[in-house]
Motif scaffolding. Structure first.
Motif, short mmCIF file in Angstrom:
data_model
loop_
_atom_site.label_atom_id
_atom_site.label_comp_id
_atom_site.label_asym_id
_atom_site.label_seq_id
_atom_site.Cartn_x
_atom_site.Cartn_y
_atom_site.Cartn_z
N LEU A 3 0.84 -1.19 0.00
CA LEU A 3 0.00 0.00 0.00
C LEU A 3 0.88 1.25 0.00
O LEU A 3 1.79 1.39 0.82
N ALA A 4 0.60 2.16 -0.90
CA ALA A 4 1.39 3.39 -1.04
C ALA A 4 1.11 4.35 0.12
O ALA A 4 0.10 4.21 0.82
N PRO A 5 1.98 5.33 0.33
CA PRO A 5 1.72 6.34 1.35
C PRO A 5 0.39 7.04 1.07
O PRO A 5 -0.04 7.16 -0.08
N GLY A 6 -0.24 7.49 2.15
CA GLY A 6 -1.51 8.18 2.00
C GLY A 6 -1.62 9.31 2.99
O GLY A 6 -0.62 9.97 3.31
N ALA A 7 -2.82 9.51 3.50
CA ALA A 7 -3.04 10.59 4.46
C ALA A 7 -2.14 10.40 5.67
O ALA A 7 -1.99 9.30 6.18
N GLY A 8 -1.52 11.50 6.11
CA GLY A 8 -0.62 11.43 7.26
C GLY A 8 0.81 11.08 6.91
O GLY A 8 1.64 10.91 7.81
N ALA A 9 1.12 10.96 5.61
CA ALA A 9 2.48 10.60 5.20
C ALA A 9 3.47 11.69 5.62
O ALA A 9 3.15 12.88 5.61
N ASN A 51 0.69 6.01 6.22
CA ASN A 51 -0.67 6.00 5.69
C ASN A 51 -1.63 5.76 6.86
O ASN A 51 -1.70 4.66 7.41
N ASP A 52 -2.35 6.80 7.22
CA ASP A 52 -3.25 6.70 8.37
C ASP A 52 -4.42 5.77 8.12
O ASP A 52 -5.15 5.42 9.05
N ALA A 53 -4.61 5.36 6.86
CA ALA A 53 -5.76 4.49 6.53
C ALA A 53 -5.44 3.01 6.69
O ALA A 53 -6.30 2.16 6.40
N LEU A 54 -4.23 2.66 7.14
CA LEU A 54 -3.92 1.25 7.33
C LEU A 54 -4.91 0.62 8.29
O LEU A 54 -5.22 1.18 9.34
N GLY A 104 5.59 4.33 8.71
CA GLY A 104 4.76 5.34 9.36
C GLY A 104 4.24 4.83 10.69
O GLY A 104 4.87 3.99 11.35
N GLY A 105 3.07 5.31 11.08
CA GLY A 105 2.53 4.97 12.40
C GLY A 105 1.72 3.69 12.42
O GLY A 105 1.23 3.22 11.39
N LEU A 106 1.56 3.12 13.62
CA LEU A 106 0.82 1.88 13.80
C LEU A 106 -0.68 2.10 13.96
O LEU A 106 -1.45 1.14 13.99
N GLY A 107 -1.10 3.35 14.08
CA GLY A 107 -2.52 3.60 14.31
C GLY A 107 -2.96 3.03 15.64
O GLY A 107 -2.30 3.20 16.67
N ASP A 108 -4.08 2.30 15.64
CA ASP A 108 -4.62 1.75 16.89
C ASP A 108 -4.22 0.30 17.11
O ASP A 108 -4.86 -0.42 17.88
#
Length: 674
Positions: free
Chosen positions: A13-19, A36-39, A213-217
């Motif tokens: 998955l390519a970078p997205g929002a929050g990259a 990518n915040d949508a992961l 990027g980030g792990l999210g939740d």
């Protein structure tokens, strides 16, 4: 400009929002973006649990070890690509080798240990069986099985390859899938390494996923079968460790944090000795390798008061030879820090240290950088400080400038050196350069509890020693207190972090079935041909041969004594032997009994048994006197395939006398043709 993808639930998955943008450490220019915040963290965990975990657990430890070896060799073939990409992290070729080659080497060590020290089975046996009942029909033993969850690895920026592989190798060997989240600043190197491993086709589906990027939740979704392994700052570790869901679900959390590692110059290591020169060399190397961005780097230097000036002079002279510049240049000895923000952080810490220590080498406002723009890149010179009164100081013992910065301090005696070592409140490693064993012992007894590793070096070991800052896969890496209170590596110990130790209790037959290792008291198979006539693949656990008896005579004992030269009084002097609390009088040699035992159970004709490779766990339990008889029980205890031609058979051997008392017991190892 590179887009750094994540590999989630089987898709890139390519970078997205929050990259976030990633800059080159050399030029300061943006070279990549990641995040990518949508992961979908839940989907990633589900993918690992549903596919990766079952596939890995279906493999034996040896299957997984062979997979690790193949992965390591595949990465070895492509390491130049990892080198080339790593220069923008600010690291030199020498630094890349620590990272890339070190990571690959770590995988190979775990692959080897998996084949040599773990069974070709699904259950790891931890220790021998324990007899819990009087007659031996109620037994217990400890087993280890893979966690049925996911390992989440959160890694630091300084080792984008080694930092991942040193966690991944024991995790996969344990049979647990992993989700890898590297630090964003250098994640582009990790991404390439992950792509190489996935493209090899060697990993089962779901065994490895990657987050740029980030792990999210994700941490909020972990349960009791999952594990988190973190490397980074103490502040970040504290935040992660405090996650309510991690605590509520008792999720395993292993932390390897920054620490104030120290090196001590022994009082015997005066100028002119090999140890003094070695000390200066080790400190200089640890200050400049990876531009000082190593969790094991030397931050505090402890020297006898009388040697302070000599060490400042010698170390300054050596540091002055450090060429700082573009890491791609062959003559560069120290590159840049990983980023401008990291450079600013180091300079802020330098200000704190300067309140308690005098800078005696290195000026961050006046140094030369070859082949690059000093102001655009994240360059700093090595900086050496001298704290004349370390007892009154605070910041030198609790502030880590994560760069090429170290503080020199004097000690009065070994007791004082020990107190200074322990002021760091827990470190990954402390080194002591000394040729005096008593110095080493005193510092060990006084400070080992504060350090995960103690590294001693001197004129005898210096030719082979790997260095203060080199964690090795064979030894534990971690430390108490500020260092995080956790452990990694350490051979099979590292694998155990991703397994559950369970006490199992039952009859010998039940324990044999669970562990695939025959337990004395379990069913014996005695209605077959002599087991030495049967091939490796034909043998079953519990196949047993009972030998006839043989009387041990006084002539046997004396002949063995004179033939071997073992005329110990217990075998030759009846009066002296009787005065010994262990013997009733003259007794047979233990090794005579082993020789007779071999004669009783060996089938002499050529056959599947290729070689006797040794024996383990030998115990002599009762003395055997002249006139006693012995017989042997030989049972197939365990089988381990070695290659297509032969496998190792572990036989349980028990010698008993005419009263059915066990007089000796051991494990015999043979190589048997497949």
């Amino acid at each position: 400009m590179r887009d750094i993808h994540s590999y989630a639930a089987g898709e890139w998955l390519a970078p997205g929002a929050g990259a976030r943008n990633i800059a080159s450490a050399i030029t300061g220019e943006v070279i990549a973006q990641a995040g990518n915040d949508a992961l979908d963290a839940g989907a990633m965990l589900g993918f690992a649990r549903e596919h990766g975990g079952p596939a890995l657990r279906a493999m034996t430890f040896h299957d997984r070890a062979r997979m690790l070896k193949a992965l390591a060799l595949h990465l070895m073939e492509h390491k130049q690509a990892l080198y080339d990409l790593s220069y923008d992290t600010g690291a030199t070729l020498s630094d890349h080798k620590i990272d890339v080659d070190g990571g690959i080497g770590t995988m190979l060590v775990f692959a080897s240990k998996g084949r040599r020290e773990m069974p070709d089975a699904h259950v790891y046996l931890d220790g021998a069986p324990e007899q819990l009942g009087r007659e031996g029909q109620f037994m217990g033993r400890h087993i280890c099985t893979p966690l049925q969850g996911v390992a989440v690895h959160i890694n630091a920026f300084n080792f984008p390859v080694w930092g991942m592989l040193e966690k991944l190798a024991p995790t996969l060997l344990a049979g647990v899938p992993a989700i890898v989240k590297p630090a964003t600043a250098t994640c582009y190197v990790t991404e390439l390494c992950v792509r190489l491993m996935l493209d090899s086709g060697l990993l089962p589906k779901g065994a490895l996923q990657f987050v740029s990027g980030g792990l999210g939740d994700m941490l909020d979704l972990l349960g009791c079968q999952d594990a988190v392994a973190f490397t980074g700052s103490a502040d970040t570790a504290l935040k992660l460790r405090g996650n309510p869901k991690l605590m509520e679900n008792s999720v395993r959390f292993t932390s390897e944090q920054d620490s104030l590692n120290a090196s001590v110059l022994g009082p015997d290591a005066v100028p002119g000795t090999p140890e003094f020169d070695l000390f200066v060399k080790e400190v200089q190397r640890e200050m400049t390798a990876k531009a000082g961005q190593k969790c094991t780097a030397i931050r505090r230097i402890m020297v006898p008061q009388a040697q302070i000036d000599a060490v400042i002079s010698a170390l300054s002279e050596r540091l002055a030879k450090t060429t700082i510049g573009d890491p791609r240049a062959e003559d560069t000895r120290m590159g840049a820090l990983v980023s401008g923000s990291q450079k600013r952080d180091v300079l802020e810490k330098v200000v704190l240290l300067s309140a308690e220590a005098e800078r005696v080498f290195g000026d961050p406002d006046n140094f030369t950088v070859k082949g690059a723009d000093r102001d655009k890149g994240a360059f700093l010179p090595p900086m050496l400080f001298h704290c004349a009164d370390p007892d009154a100081a605070e910041r030198v013992h609790d502030t880590e400038a994560f760069g090429p910065v170290s503080t020199l301090m004097p000690y009065r005696d070994l007791a004082h050196a020990t107190r200074l070592l322990n002021r760091g409140q827990g470190s990954l490693v402390a080194s002591i350069i000394t040729n005096d064993g008593e110095v080493a012992r005193e510092l060990t007894m006084g400070s080992a509890a504060f350090h995960g590793r103690l590294y001693f070096n001197n004129r005898k070991s210096m030719g082979e020693a790997t260095g203060h800052g080199s964690p090795l896969p064979h030894m534990v890496h971690g430390g108490p207190g500020r260092a995080g209170g956790g452990e990694e590596l350490g051979g099979v110990r590292g694998v155990m972090h991703y397994m559950q130790r369970t006490a199992v209790q039952g009859s010998p037959d039940i324990l044999t079935a669970i562990g695939k290792q025959w337990v004395p008291g379990a069913e014996e198979i005695t209605d077959r041909a002599h087991p030495f006539t049967r091939r490796f693949t034909e043998l079953d656990l519990g196949e047993t041969f009972h030998s006839p008896s043989r009387e041990v005579t006084l002539e046997d004992i004396e002949t063995f004594a004179h033939f071997t030269g073992d005329t110990f009084y217990a075998h030759m002097d009846d009066e002296a032997a009787a005065a010994n609390p262990f013997f009733p009088g003259r007794v047979a040699h233990g090794y005579l009994l082993l020789s007779f035992a071999a004669g009783l159970f060996v089938q002499p004709d050529p056959g599947p048994v290729l070689a006797n490779t040794g024996l383990d766990n030998l115990r002599f339990l009762e003395p055997v006197s002249a006139g006693d008889s012995i017989k042997v029980r030989l049972s197939v205890k365990h089988k381990t395939p070695r290659n297509e031609e032969y496998g190792e058979v572990r036989w349980h051997v028990t010698l008993t006398n005419q009263r059915e008392e066990a007089v000796a017991e051991y494990d015999l190892l043979t190589m048997n043709a497949v």
